[in-house]
Design an enzyme around this catalytic site. Structure first.
Site, PDB file in Angstrom:
ATOM      1  CE1 TYR A 173      -4.171   1.150  -0.271  1.00  0.00           C
ATOM      2  CE2 TYR A 173      -4.530  -0.953   0.822  1.00  0.00           C
ATOM      3  CZ  TYR A 173      -5.010   0.109   0.076  1.00  0.00           C
ATOM      4  OH  TYR A 173      -6.311   0.130  -0.318  1.00  0.00           O
ATOM      5  CD  GLU A 219      -4.703   5.375   0.693  1.00  0.00           C
ATOM      6  OE1 GLU A 219      -4.503   5.905   1.805  1.00  0.00           O
ATOM      7  OE2 GLU A 219      -5.796   4.918   0.349  1.00  0.00           O
ATOM      8  CG  ASP A 232      -7.434  10.269 -24.259  1.00  0.00           C
ATOM      9  OD1 ASP A 232      -6.417   9.546 -24.297  1.00  0.00           O
ATOM     10  OD2 ASP A 232      -8.569   9.842 -23.953  1.00  0.00           O
ATOM     11  CB  THR A 292      -3.871   3.690 -22.228  1.00  0.00           C
ATOM     12  OG1 THR A 292      -3.496   3.708 -23.605  1.00  0.00           O
ATOM     13  CG2 THR A 292      -5.346   4.019 -22.103  1.00  0.00           C
ATOM     14  CE  LYS A 326      -6.300   1.941 -25.290  1.00  0.00           C
ATOM     15  NZ  LYS A 326      -7.317   2.996 -25.367  1.00  0.00           N
ATOM     16  NE  ARG A 349      -5.502  -4.509 -19.894  1.00  0.00           N
ATOM     17  CZ  ARG A 349      -5.934  -4.043 -21.073  1.00  0.00           C
ATOM     18  NH1 ARG A 349      -6.820  -3.084 -21.139  1.00  0.00           N
ATOM     19  NH2 ARG A 349      -5.481  -4.551 -22.200  1.00  0.00           N
TER      20      ARG A 349
HETATM   21  C1  LIG Z   1      -8.394   3.312 -24.603  1.00  0.00           C
HETATM   22  C2  LIG Z   1      -8.738   4.729 -24.447  1.00  0.00           C
HETATM   23  C3  LIG Z   1      -9.016   5.288 -23.189  1.00  0.00           C
HETATM   24  C4  LIG Z   1      -9.292   4.510 -21.932  1.00  0.00           C
HETATM   25  O1  LIG Z   1      -8.558   3.535 -21.555  1.00  0.00           O
HETATM   26  P1  LIG Z   1      -8.951   2.477 -20.405  1.00  0.00           P
HETATM   27  O2  LIG Z   1      -7.600   2.123 -19.881  1.00  0.00           O
HETATM   28  O3  LIG Z   1      -9.668   1.381 -21.088  1.00  0.00           O
HETATM   29  O4  LIG Z   1      -9.781   3.181 -19.386  1.00  0.00           O
HETATM   30  C5  LIG Z   1      -9.197   6.643 -23.112  1.00  0.00           C
HETATM   31  N1  LIG Z   1      -9.126   7.411 -24.200  1.00  0.00           N
HETATM   32  C6  LIG Z   1      -8.900   6.923 -25.425  1.00  0.00           C
HETATM   33  C7  LIG Z   1      -8.844   7.858 -26.588  1.00  0.00           C
HETATM   34  C8  LIG Z   1      -8.710   5.556 -25.597  1.00  0.00           C
HETATM   35  O5  LIG Z   1      -8.523   5.066 -26.817  1.00  0.00           O
END
Ligand SMILES: *Cc1c(COP(=O)(O)O)cnc(C)c1O
Length: 435
Positions: A51, A53, A211, A237, A240, A246
């Protein structure tokens, strides 16, 4: 998985099947990838027990700057995991050349939630990309926190070019005067001009968030322009194109650092997932190597080769092609008689090819049925596939499309796909251990 195998046959069977599925199928989901053994080791480590925090630093009251000598955790025993988080932070800053990095968000959605709260209030207006034109649920869908807490005004792509129309986005921005402009996408195959977005945001006095969840790896390698110089806050993220575990991450200018940190913890999360943060640190080290740049260049070259081959097979690609790691096949309307996105996804699955249905801009079908298929090259490129293999993949997809109702034919394609994948071994060490 030796211990699970011994004590939990049911769980082992499911995990073993997933291992084989990943190794024997063609993975074309644009948001997926295969992490390294180093990342797997970190994520499967004892760090999951801790933990922590808080942060491995505190803001100095005197200078109002981060001071790593000050203790910022709410628990004892954090001296080693502090080092882990510091490594992840320093590497993230080095990759992207940004002033501040928060590596704690559990996912991309969590990163977005904290980022929005750091600069706007519930009820404020967000101008963001429409979900059916490639946006993300957290960019304002009514079922997401974003759509229920903020006033969302969407922009879409131009009907003819199927690409962003910056004059139109400017026109809407001037009309609605949003507090925040958001760009980034889950299904947009073209480059995004962050500078133009910044100009529009400045013209209307809005904050600007990018994003970059999908393109984070491309940006890290300089294969897509970086949003860092233009955006107030960048969210992403890590799993990807960036090929880490993840999770999520927020990058920002110094002036938003404190607000971002506060809105991640305690604003929207509790204890960080330290094993995942170790996985992020491992992946970021890999992202700093020349091999990673070569990988990202190949991801884009493969996407271009796949798009070209599919175009030559008379598939209709949204915006006619791609600049990045993904593309969208427009399968046509119901009246035109071909398969829907849902149907095609099912047929591809039966042929050992994993992809997802996706709406195309101005889709006439419901989102759960959809008229498109999204394809991406990050995962197959990690396996070592190159342009020649993309031509073969286009052939497989075309065969599935022509025979989408023919179960026997789909099963025979599946055999070919399995042989094809076997030439590009994946996780051989884990397969060996679990024979
Ligand atoms: C995949 C994605 C997210 C969110 O990702 P999670 O880890 O599944 O919550 C946010 N924004 C965009 C543009 C994405 O492609």
């Amino acid at each position: 998985m030796k211990i699970i195998k011994k004590q939990d046959a049911e769980l082992y069977a499911a995990m073993q099947s997933e291992l084989y599925r990943q190794s024997e199928n063609l993975e074309l989901i644009a948001s997926e990838n295969f992490v390294s053994n180093a990342v797997l080791e970190a994520v499967g480590s004892v760090l999951t027990n801790k933990y922590a925090e808080g942060y491995p630093y505190r803001w100095s009251k005197k200078t109002d700057k981060i001071n790593y000598k000050l203790y910022g955790r709410y628990y004892g025993g954090c001296e080693y995991i502090d080092k882990v988080e510091e490594l992840a932070i320093e590497r993230a800053k080095e990759i992207y050349g940004c002033e501040h990095a928060n590596v704690q968000p559990h996912s991309g959605s969590q990163a977005n939630m904290a980022a929005y709260f750091a600069i706007i209030k519930p009820g404020d207006t967000i101008l963001s990309l429409e979900l059916s034109h490639g946006g993300h649920l957290t960019h304002g869908h009514p079922l997401s926190f974003s759509g229920s807490l903020f006033n969302i005004v969407p922009y879409g792509v131009n009907k003819d070019t199927e690409q962003f129309d910056y004059d139109e986005i400017r026109r809407i921005a001037k009309e609605v005067k949003p507090q925040m402009i958001l760009t980034g996408a889950s299904a947009y195959p073209r480059k995004i001009d962050f500078k133009k977005f910044r100009e529009i945001a400045d013209e209307v006095g809005a904050k600007f968030i990018v994003d970059m969840a999908h393109i984070a790896g491309l940006v890290a390698a300089g294969v897509h322009e970086s949003p860092i110089p233009y955006a107030d806050i960048v969210t992403t993220t890590t799993h990807k194109t960036l090929r880490g575990p993840r999770g999520g991450m927020i990058l920002c200018k110094e002036e938003y650092a404190k607000a971002v940190d506060r809105w991640v913890f305690p604003g929207t999360q509790g204890g960080p997932l330290m094993h995942v943060i170790a996985g992020k640190a491992a992946a970021f080290k890999e992202a700093l190597t020349p091999e990673f740049i070569g990988y990202q260049k190949q991801v884009v070259a493969n996407a271009a080769a796949l798009a070209k081959a599919l175009n030559e097979k008379d598939f209709n690609l949204v915006s006619s092609g791609t600049d990045n790691h993904l593309m969208l096949l427009n399968l046509g309307t119901e009246e035109e008689g071909g398969p829907s996105g849902k149907k095609m996804e099912g047929s591809l699955d039966k042929a050992g090819i994993t992809a997802n249905k996706n709406t195309v801009p101005f889709d006439t079908r419901k989102p759960f049925v959809a008229s498109g298929i999204r394809l991406g090259t990050p995962a197959v490129t990690t396996r070592g596939m190159k342009e020649a293999q993309m031509i073969q993949i286009a052939e497989f997809i075309s065969q599935v499309h022509k025979n989408f109702k023919d179960e026997e034919k789909l099963a025979s394609i599946k055999n070919e796909v399995r042989e094809f994948c076997a030439q590009f071994p994946l996780y051989t060490n884990i397969l060996e251990e679990n024979k």
